[in-house]
Design a protein around this motif. Sequence first.
Motif, PDB file in Angstrom:
ATOM      1  N   UNK A 245      40.822-105.703  24.655  1.00  0.00           N
ATOM      2  CA  UNK A 245      42.261-105.759  24.936  1.00  0.00           C
ATOM      3  C   UNK A 245      42.587-106.472  26.249  1.00  0.00           C
ATOM      4  N   UNK A 246      41.549-106.930  26.956  1.00  0.00           N
ATOM      5  CA  UNK A 246      41.792-107.615  28.222  1.00  0.00           C
ATOM      6  C   UNK A 246      41.163-106.879  29.397  1.00  0.00           C
ATOM      7  N   UNK A 247      41.708-107.141  30.565  1.00  0.00           N
ATOM      8  CA  UNK A 247      41.174-106.545  31.800  1.00  0.00           C
ATOM      9  C   UNK A 247      41.983-105.324  32.195  1.00  0.00           C
ATOM     10  N   UNK A 248      41.277-104.238  32.468  1.00  0.00           N
ATOM     11  CA  UNK A 248      41.932-102.997  32.904  1.00  0.00           C
ATOM     12  C   UNK A 248      41.593-102.741  34.370  1.00  0.00           C
ATOM     13  N   UNK A 249      42.645-102.565  35.190  1.00  0.00           N
ATOM     14  CA  UNK A 249      42.459-102.272  36.608  1.00  0.00           C
ATOM     15  C   UNK A 249      42.629-100.776  36.854  1.00  0.00           C
ATOM     16  N   UNK A 250      41.659-100.188  37.526  1.00  0.00           N
ATOM     17  CA  UNK A 250      41.709 -98.759  37.867  1.00  0.00           C
ATOM     18  C   UNK A 250      41.677 -98.611  39.378  1.00  0.00           C
TER      19      UNK A 250
ATOM     20  N   UNK B 250      36.506-104.991  31.585  1.00  0.00           N
ATOM     21  CA  UNK B 250      36.987-105.867  30.499  1.00  0.00           C
ATOM     22  C   UNK B 250      36.605-105.284  29.142  1.00  0.00           C
ATOM     23  N   UNK B 251      37.545-105.350  28.213  1.00  0.00           N
ATOM     24  CA  UNK B 251      37.262-104.992  26.828  1.00  0.00           C
ATOM     25  C   UNK B 251      38.035-105.945  25.927  1.00  0.00           C
TER      26      UNK B 251
END
Length: 318
Positions: A158-163, A155-156
């Motif tokens: 800009x929202x949640x990033x899925x890797x 999470x940052x």
Amino acid sequence: MDSGINSKANLQEILNSLEVDRKKIAETYQTCYILFGLAILILVVGLFIRFAALGIIGCLVPLIIGIVMYFRIDDDAKKYKSAYKMNIVGTALKDINETLTIAPQSGLPEYEFISSELFTTEPDRYKTQDLISGIADKTSFGFAEVHAEYKTETRDKNGTKTTWHTIFKGIIFVADFNKNFNVSTVVRPKGIADAIGSWFSKNVFSFGNSEVVQLENTEFDDKFATFSKDQIEARYILTPAMMERILDLNRKSDDTISISFIHSKMYIAFPLSHNYFEAPIHSSLLAPDLLTYDLSIVQFMQDIIHELDLNTRIWGKE
């Protein structure tokens, strides 16, 4: 002899027929790419001469035509790829072993991937295809392409990033070992096993009371880490001859293999990056070496039965 000649003639006839389909599909795809390129060119020219509206309207015509053509031919491409696997690959497999069959839409079930204990992370995304199965002498075996991944989320502002991270990509081979094991015995590459050893206890693939098995083959112990809940059974499976055969098999592989003996089966994971048995679109089906590489993998997998001497039925299932 006549049967072999007829088989080759039949295969050539199928290849000739599919080559016509391939050319049509390849030419249509090329036309689509030209139309997409033309749409971009019209848009760029419109913006360059400051007629943005004209550029946008002008690019829509080739763009729409290209999209419609692409989706129409995409259905034909899927049918062509399926026919290639069933008819071309399926026929060619019989030259290696009459019992071999291919099921393009089947593979290694996810539950079996998990229960094999080859890996220490449960997949969040799982794909498998091209199951090839058969019998070598008395041993049933099969193998399929597998791509298993897990995801992490950060999470940052800009929202949640899925890797997505790859657990395994390659071929998993399964053979009947003709023995109902009391416990599982797992052989992993030494580096991976060392890295994950500290968190076995809290992982979904908990080894419970599993211990590291010290074996008498120094080279084997340098290359692999072996885990089992039953030291005696592990040594009974991993005889000096079996360890030498596994080392020899590993030398012939592109990357270090992982092996497990569980229930009555042996699982071997071969990390590979190449997708096999895929029909070419932009190159000819009539190339003399069309199937050479893919069939060499099939031969390699079948040879495992002999490499590991699985046809020697020293144990009976209890």
